[in-house]
Write an enzyme that holds these catalytic residues in place. Structure first.
Site, PDB file in Angstrom:
ATOM      1  N   HIS A 121       0.809  -1.218   0.000  1.00  0.00           N
ATOM      2  CA  HIS A 121       0.000   0.000   0.000  1.00  0.00           C
ATOM      3  C   HIS A 121       0.844   1.270   0.000  1.00  0.00           C
ATOM      4  CE1 HIS A 121       0.498  -0.110   4.497  1.00  0.00           C
ATOM      5  NE2 HIS A 121       0.518   1.201   4.327  1.00  0.00           N
ATOM      6  N   ASP A 153      -0.305  -7.669   1.376  1.00  0.00           N
ATOM      7  CA  ASP A 153       0.250  -6.312   1.422  1.00  0.00           C
ATOM      8  C   ASP A 153       1.774  -6.272   1.447  1.00  0.00           C
ATOM      9  OD1 ASP A 153      -0.323  -3.478   1.455  1.00  0.00           O
ATOM     10  OD2 ASP A 153       0.431  -3.464   3.505  1.00  0.00           O
ATOM     11  N   SER A 185       4.369   1.926   8.350  1.00  0.00           N
ATOM     12  CA  SER A 185       3.948   0.913   7.377  1.00  0.00           C
ATOM     13  C   SER A 185       5.133   0.263   6.682  1.00  0.00           C
ATOM     14  CB  SER A 185       3.050   1.552   6.317  1.00  0.00           C
ATOM     15  OG  SER A 185       1.776   1.810   6.819  1.00  0.00           O
TER      16      SER A 185
END
Length: 768
Positions: free
Chosen positions: A261, A308, A391
């Site tokens: 992402h 992801d 992230s």
């Protein structure tokens, strides 16, 4: 709801490996000059004023408005995003229509000033970057305190572009020098990115106060994994965290794992800029780090949205000063009992977080447990948290120290400490979507070995935590410190009838040995702990000598200047404290059926005040337990040189490990620290033909020991709590048939735990 763009000592295989754990000291800050490899040409001018250089003033930015806008965007989008920190000004400049040219005796000088009122930093994207031989490019702040460059034709990306690191402040200067005789470069500055998050100061938009700096004592033991993590920028406007990961070829190919992402594709992979060693200089500051160690450019390799993951390969090896570590990983799909995260919360200085509970297998943002789900759920962080910018950072098993997934998103924050985070499973990403561009296996297991987990930079366990098997016969230098410390160990070969297969790191399935004696230089004294000198080991215990004189340990011996020898809670166990900075722990075991002593030998650094895990700026160490040499699969040779990457052929690996490296660190009669009976020497214990490159593992006059089944070994070693140590115990019990190894491992674990608790108490309980 926030949907973010979001210790246990290492186990020791004592029979097969020496293990040297470490508490690492904080690294000094890097120079503010950053990537300056050569001073800008204008810095040599008599008139260094920029008054005559064209200045482009862009519309101002409003950091408060943009930060509020980010918060609203996160809520509205309802899906994780990378953390935005800058906006593209939407302008284009080139050397033909912008800037100022000056004719110099040795060439042409072009400069352009770009000013954005309110901006905290700038970074630039040259969307056309056709440099000619000899031409050089720099960017810097008007004061010349932060310089990046010189960039040359070799810095052109696979897409014909160049993306730069950020320059702090509201103005940036671009400089191009074209020497006489060189053709005119073709440059288009197509992206001027205006920063509105201030990474240089401690202010209201910095990371939350509950985060743990990686230079704090709480991070002790995680120095390697801390070194693997970097912050990186995508397209000059957003950022994520990620880390270097190892592969089964151990060839130091710079694969970098992060989150899908974060938005990296084949179209923008060359815009990535990586920042290494961005951490606070002091524990608790949560600020003050340097962005000086950086590099630009990568190539997209694979990604998979359901789990992801993103994998890129850096376009160049990690730059000097990055002190890289290539993280190990685990794709078994087994949930660790506790986990650790290392990341850049809010894109700020590196932090470490601890989860003391087992993760569960769920879907993203779900609490429903399912073994077939594609994410790991961290129920809540007991210490630290994650934020936007975290992230892509790994989740490591607290015991294995192997990455099991990367951060996708969640709700955790300093203001919501009981909420959860979710990490995409590496076990799912391994096969991903079934193609090389949608799975990890083609890149991290290029020769299709089928292994389900590897460690990081593979070490014995060495002082920096890398593990490799070394099965010699004779006496070897384990650690040599220029400060005067030396530790030596005697390895005794064992005839076996069973071989469990190749060591994952070296790929060699050699014979095995055990540690049977240890010697050390402790200040001005020579200390040995070994079986009696008669040649007939006494089951009642080992003999302790100081400078050749047999001594009784009693309650302990003070060697002066901080040096000492003391008993541990294990029968016959000793702890040697060196005046310099090390502790040596020895836990013996008696192998009754073979009439032999074997030793668990562990070395730790004494924790310095404020020491954490961020790095180590010590003088170079030597020995088979020293840290790996740069870009080498083994520690350095005695002269400081290295053997380089791991050879492809098994025969060459054996030659490297035992004939070159092992022989280089073999103890000689001139430098031995051991005591010997009359008529014996280090040569008495030396067998240079050991280990055989391949089984059988026979020894003249010895009957091979009888192995036990894996099932029995697992049962015997159930008393060993640490995951790595338990695995090593299973190996040793299985191959030798000696159940006593399990008790020795358990005693080692107990004494390590007590020593750790005492160290924490001495530091005021700072470690966890």
């Amino acid at each position: 709801m926030r949907v973010p763009s979001k210790h246990t000592p290492s186990g020791v295989r004592w029979l097969r490996r020496f293990a040297i754990a470490t508490v690492l000291a904080a690294l000094p800050l890097a120079s503010a000059v950053a990537r300056m490899t050569e001073a800008p040409r204008s810095f040599a001018l008599q008139d260094k004023s920029l008054d005559a250089v064209q200045r482009k003033t862009l519309p101002s930015v409003d950091p408060a408005r943009l930060l509020a806008e980010d918060e609203m965007r996160a809520k509205a989008v309802g899906a994780p995003q990378p953390l935005r920190f800058a906006v593209n000004a939407g302008v284009t400049y080139d050397t033909g229509g912008s800037g100022t040219w000056h004719k110099l005796p040795d060439g042409l000088l072009w400069r352009l000033r770009i000013h954005t009122p309110g901006a905290t930093n700038h970074n630039l994207g040259f969307t056309r970057y056709d440099m000619t031989p000899g031409a050089k490019l720099w960017i810097y702040d008007p004061a010349g305190k932060h310089v990046e460059g010189a960039y040359t034709a070799k810095d052109r990306s696979q897409h014909g572009r160049l993306w730069t690191p950020m320059i702090e402040g509201d103005e940036v200067v671009v400089e191009l020098f074209v020497p006489n005789g060189a053709a005119q470069p073709k440059l288009t500055l197509g992206a001027v990115n205006q920063g509105y998050r201030d990474f240089a100061a401690k202010n209201w938009d910095k990371q939350g106060s509950c985060n743990n700096d990686v230079v704090c004592p709480v991070a002790a033991g995680w120095g390697q994994q801390i070194r693997t993590v970097a912050r990186y920028v995508i397209g000059g406007t957003s950022l994520c965290s990620g880390q270097l990961v190892n592969n089964t070829s151990y060839d130091f190919k710079p694969y970098f794992l992060s989150a899908n992402h974060c938005g990296v594709t084949t179209a923008n992979d060359d815009t990535l800029v990586f920042y290494w060693q961005f951490h606070s200089p002091t524990c608790g500051a949560l600020s003050g780090g340097s962005l000086a160690i950086n590099q630009t450019g990568a190539t997209y390799r694979a990604s998979y949205a359901p789990s992801d993951f993103l994998l890129v390969e850096l376009n160049a090896p990690p730059v000097a000063g990055s002190n890289p570590y290539f993280s190990g990983w685990d794709i078994s799909g087994t949930a660790p009992a506790a986990t650790v995260g290392i990341h850049h919360p809010s894109g700020d200085e590196k932090a470490i977080s601890f989860n003391n509970n087992a993760v569960t297998s769920t879907a993203y943002l779900s609490n429903t447990v399912s073994a077939t789900a594609n994410h790991w759920r961290v129920d809540a962080w007991e210490s630290g948290t994650t934020e936007g910018g975290s992230s892509g950072s790994c989740l490591w098993g607290a015991s294995s120290k192997r990455c099991i997934g990367q951060l996708h998103g969640g709700y955790a924050s300093c203001s919501a400490p009981t909420t959860s985070d979710w990490y995409g499973k590496l076990s799912v990403s391994w096969n991903g979507g079934g193609t090389p561009s949608t799975r990890l296996k083609d890149w991290l297991d290029p020769t299709n070995t089928g292994v389900i987990g590897i460690d990081g930079d593979p070490h014995v366990t060495t002082l920096d935590g890398v593990r490799y098997d070394f099965q010699g016969a004779g006496e070897y230098t384990v650690l040599r410190d220029p400060a005067g410390v030396e530790i030596q160990a005697r390895q005794t070969p064992i005839a076996t009838s069973f071989n469990p297969g190749a060591d994952p790191y070296s790929g060699l399935a050699t014979c095995v040995s055990l540690n049977s004696a240890v010697a050390a230089r402790v200040g001005k004294y020579r200390v040995t702990y070994q079986p009696n000198l008669s040649g007939q080991p006494d089951p009642k215990g080992l003999q302790l000598r100081i400078d050749g004189r047999l001594v009784s340990l009693g309650t302990g011996i003070d060697l002066g200047n901080g040096g000492s020898i003391s008993p541990t809670s294990a029968p016959g166990g000793i702890r040697v404290s060196f005046p310099e900075k090390y502790n040596l722990q020895v836990t013996p075991g008696w192998w009754a059926s073979e009439g032999k002593w074997y030793l668990n030998i562990g070395v730790t650094r004494k924790p310095a005040d404020g020491a954490g895990g961020a790095g180590d700026a010590e003088a170079p160490l030597g020995g088979i337990g020293a840290p790996l040499a740069a870009q080498s699969w083994l520690p350095p040779l005695p002269d400081g040189s290295s053997l380089g990457p791991r050879p492809a052929a098994l025969g060459d690996r054996y030659e490297h490990l035992y004939k070159k490296f092992g022989e280089a660190w073999r103890v000689s009669n001139a430098n031995t620290l051991f005591d010997y009976a009359p008529g014996t020497s280090t040569d008495t214990f030396t067998l240079k033909s050991w280990p055989n490159e391949n089984p059988p593992c026979n020894l003249t006059g010895q009957v091979p020991v009888k192995p036990l089944s894996r099932e029995i070994a697992v049962q015997e070693c159930a008393i060993v709590r640490d995951e790595r140590m338990r695995g090593n115990c299973v190996f040793d019990v299985m191959i030798t048939g000696e159940r006593g190894f399990a008790q020795t491992y358990a005693r080692t674990q107990e004494t390590q735990g007590k020593a750790k608790a005492q160290a924490e108490a001495a530091r005021g309980g700072a470690s966890k």
